[in-house]
Design a protein around this motif. Structure first.
Motif, PDB file in Angstrom:
ATOM      1  N   GLU A   6     101.567   9.320  -8.422  1.00 13.20           N
ATOM      2  CA  GLU A   6     101.641  10.720  -7.999  1.00 13.20           C
ATOM      3  C   GLU A   6     103.083  11.147  -7.779  1.00 13.20           C
ATOM      4  O   GLU A   6     103.945  10.325  -7.435  1.00 13.20           O
ATOM      5  CB  GLU A   6     100.863  10.957  -6.698  1.00 13.20           C
ATOM      6  CG  GLU A   6      99.388  10.628  -6.747  1.00 13.20           C
ATOM      7  CD  GLU A   6      99.085   9.247  -6.215  1.00 13.20           C
ATOM      8  OE1 GLU A   6      97.942   9.013  -5.783  1.00 13.20           O
ATOM      9  OE2 GLU A   6      99.997   8.402  -6.216  1.00 13.20           O
ATOM     10  N   SER A   7     103.320  12.428  -7.948  1.00 14.46           N
ATOM     11  CA  SER A   7     104.628  13.009  -7.656  1.00 14.46           C
ATOM     12  C   SER A   7     104.437  14.484  -7.334  1.00 14.46           C
ATOM     13  O   SER A   7     103.357  15.048  -7.558  1.00 14.46           O
ATOM     14  CB  SER A   7     105.584  12.832  -8.830  1.00 14.46           C
ATOM     15  OG  SER A   7     105.077  13.483  -9.983  1.00 14.46           O
ATOM     16  N   GLY A   8     105.489  15.095  -6.791  1.00  9.55           N
ATOM     17  CA  GLY A   8     105.462  16.525  -6.548  1.00  9.55           C
ATOM     18  C   GLY A   8     105.292  16.943  -5.105  1.00  9.55           C
ATOM     19  O   GLY A   8     105.343  18.138  -4.790  1.00  9.55           O
ATOM     20  N   GLY A   9     105.074  15.997  -4.214  1.00 10.01           N
ATOM     21  CA  GLY A   9     104.929  16.343  -2.804  1.00 10.01           C
ATOM     22  C   GLY A   9     106.258  16.755  -2.195  1.00 10.01           C
ATOM     23  O   GLY A   9     107.309  16.651  -2.825  1.00 10.01           O
ATOM     24  N   GLY A  10     106.180  17.247  -0.963  1.00  9.71           N
ATOM     25  CA  GLY A  10     107.391  17.660  -0.275  1.00  9.71           C
ATOM     26  C   GLY A  10     107.086  18.559   0.896  1.00  9.71           C
ATOM     27  O   GLY A  10     105.927  18.692   1.300  1.00  9.71           O
ATOM     28  N   LEU A  11     108.143  19.146   1.426  1.00 12.17           N
ATOM     29  CA  LEU A  11     108.024  20.067   2.553  1.00 12.17           C
ATOM     30  C   LEU A  11     107.998  21.499   2.029  1.00 12.17           C
ATOM     31  O   LEU A  11     108.856  21.889   1.223  1.00 12.17           O
ATOM     32  CB  LEU A  11     109.214  19.872   3.494  1.00 12.17           C
ATOM     33  CG  LEU A  11     109.336  20.850   4.657  1.00 12.17           C
ATOM     34  CD1 LEU A  11     108.155  20.716   5.606  1.00 12.17           C
ATOM     35  CD2 LEU A  11     110.661  20.633   5.394  1.00 12.17           C
ATOM     36  N   VAL A  12     107.019  22.261   2.489  1.00 15.58           N
ATOM     37  CA  VAL A  12     106.887  23.645   2.052  1.00 15.58           C
ATOM     38  C   VAL A  12     106.466  24.501   3.242  1.00 15.58           C
ATOM     39  O   VAL A  12     105.775  24.010   4.150  1.00 15.58           O
ATOM     40  CB  VAL A  12     105.870  23.758   0.890  1.00 15.58           C
ATOM     41  CG1 VAL A  12     104.482  23.327   1.321  1.00 15.58           C
ATOM     42  CG2 VAL A  12     105.863  25.147   0.291  1.00 15.58           C
ATOM     43  N   GLN A  13     106.881  25.745   3.242  1.00  8.46           N
ATOM     44  CA  GLN A  13     106.504  26.650   4.320  1.00  8.46           C
ATOM     45  C   GLN A  13     105.075  27.156   4.120  1.00  8.46           C
ATOM     46  O   GLN A  13     104.582  27.204   2.988  1.00  8.46           O
ATOM     47  CB  GLN A  13     107.466  27.838   4.366  1.00  8.46           C
ATOM     48  CG  GLN A  13     108.869  27.467   4.799  1.00  8.46           C
ATOM     49  CD  GLN A  13     109.738  28.697   5.011  1.00  8.46           C
ATOM     50  OE1 GLN A  13     109.458  29.780   4.510  1.00  8.46           O
ATOM     51  NE2 GLN A  13     110.809  28.521   5.768  1.00  8.46           N
ATOM     52  N   PRO A  14     104.418  27.536   5.201  1.00 11.31           N
ATOM     53  CA  PRO A  14     103.084  28.134   5.054  1.00 11.31           C
ATOM     54  C   PRO A  14     103.121  29.313   4.085  1.00 11.31           C
ATOM     55  O   PRO A  14     104.057  30.120   4.108  1.00 11.31           O
ATOM     56  CB  PRO A  14     102.766  28.594   6.481  1.00 11.31           C
ATOM     57  CG  PRO A  14     103.534  27.661   7.352  1.00 11.31           C
ATOM     58  CD  PRO A  14     104.817  27.396   6.608  1.00 11.31           C
ATOM     59  N   GLY A  15     102.102  29.357   3.223  1.00  8.13           N
ATOM     60  CA  GLY A  15     102.051  30.381   2.195  1.00  8.13           C
ATOM     61  C   GLY A  15     102.714  29.979   0.898  1.00  8.13           C
ATOM     62  O   GLY A  15     102.582  30.685  -0.112  1.00  8.13           O
ATOM     63  N   GLY A  16     103.408  28.872   0.913  1.00  9.33           N
ATOM     64  CA  GLY A  16     104.103  28.414  -0.278  1.00  9.33           C
ATOM     65  C   GLY A  16     103.212  27.660  -1.244  1.00  9.33           C
ATOM     66  O   GLY A  16     102.007  27.535  -1.034  1.00  9.33           O
ATOM     67  N   SER A  17     103.833  27.146  -2.311  1.00 17.45           N
ATOM     68  CA  SER A  17     103.105  26.448  -3.366  1.00 17.45           C
ATOM     69  C   SER A  17     103.771  25.133  -3.708  1.00 17.45           C
ATOM     70  O   SER A  17     104.983  24.967  -3.549  1.00 17.45           O
ATOM     71  CB  SER A  17     103.061  27.313  -4.633  1.00 17.45           C
ATOM     72  OG  SER A  17     102.363  28.519  -4.415  1.00 17.45           O
ATOM     73  N   LEU A  18     102.959  24.213  -4.187  1.00 17.98           N
ATOM     74  CA  LEU A  18     103.425  22.944  -4.743  1.00 17.98           C
ATOM     75  C   LEU A  18     102.507  22.570  -5.891  1.00 17.98           C
ATOM     76  O   LEU A  18     101.318  22.937  -5.903  1.00 17.98           O
ATOM     77  CB  LEU A  18     103.389  21.829  -3.692  1.00 17.98           C
ATOM     78  CG  LEU A  18     104.502  21.747  -2.656  1.00 17.98           C
ATOM     79  CD1 LEU A  18     104.180  20.629  -1.665  1.00 17.98           C
ATOM     80  CD2 LEU A  18     105.854  21.513  -3.307  1.00 17.98           C
ATOM     81  N   ARG A  19     103.047  21.824  -6.826  1.00 17.52           N
ATOM     82  CA  ARG A  19     102.239  21.279  -7.915  1.00 17.52           C
ATOM     83  C   ARG A  19     102.367  19.772  -7.914  1.00 17.52           C
ATOM     84  O   ARG A  19     103.462  19.239  -8.114  1.00 17.52           O
ATOM     85  CB  ARG A  19     102.687  21.828  -9.261  1.00 17.52           C
ATOM     86  CG  ARG A  19     101.763  21.451 -10.409  1.00 17.52           C
ATOM     87  CD  ARG A  19     102.410  21.724 -11.739  1.00 17.52           C
ATOM     88  NE  ARG A  19     101.451  21.759 -12.840  1.00 17.52           N
ATOM     89  CZ  ARG A  19     101.783  21.581 -14.111  1.00 17.52           C
ATOM     90  NH1 ARG A  19     103.047  21.371 -14.447  1.00 17.52           N
ATOM     91  NH2 ARG A  19     100.859  21.648 -15.051  1.00 17.52           N
ATOM     92  N   LEU A  20     101.248  19.102  -7.681  1.00 19.27           N
ATOM     93  CA  LEU A  20     101.223  17.650  -7.723  1.00 19.27           C
ATOM     94  C   LEU A  20     100.876  17.175  -9.132  1.00 19.27           C
ATOM     95  O   LEU A  20     100.089  17.809  -9.834  1.00 19.27           O
ATOM     96  CB  LEU A  20     100.207  17.104  -6.737  1.00 19.27           C
ATOM     97  CG  LEU A  20     100.325  17.556  -5.285  1.00 19.27           C
ATOM     98  CD1 LEU A  20      99.287  16.828  -4.435  1.00 19.27           C
ATOM     99  CD2 LEU A  20     101.722  17.332  -4.754  1.00 19.27           C
TER     100      LEU A  20
END
Length: 127
Positions: A6-20
């Protein structure tokens, strides 16, 4: 040897987006049902989403419906989880998992039905 990375995790603010992403190797990826699970701090393992071999069927836990999208690219042997409108309660280690038998055509929420797991990627949603 089956490998899921897996990859793509991290710190994001509420309402934000990430793609794993989950890169698969060591087996014929296109033949297997795949899922994402997560484990929040201090909690048990939770099934998040699953996808059929040809992507015709996708399922989600109620808490992520309309916010998360699972997909796969069988040519690239890769599973994805697009996460939008993230909430602090989405904070967890996210794992991709391979279903235990090929050509499975239903869906499964039970971790016992999966025989291979990645190492996980941490998603933290915080301001």
């Amino acid at each position: 040897e089956v490998q899921l990375v897996e990859s793509g995790g991290g710190l994001v603010q509420p309402g934000g987006s990430l793609r794993l992403s989950c890169a698969a190797s060591g087996f014929t990826f296109k033949y297997y049902y795949m899922s994402w699970f997560r484990r929040a701090p201090g909690k048990g393992l939770e099934w998040v989403s699953g996808i059929s071999t040809g992507s015709s069927s996708t399922t989600y836990v109620d808490s992520v419906k309309c916010r998360f999208t699972i997909s796969r690219d069988n040519a690239k042997n890769t599973l994805y989880l697009q996460m939008d409108s993230l909430k602090p309660e989405d904070t967890a280690v996210y794992y991709c998992a391979k279903y235990k038998t090929r050509y499975y055509t239903d869906s499964s929420y039970d971790a016992k039905d999966y025989d291979s797991w990645g190492q996980g990627t941490l998603v933290t949603v915080s301001s």
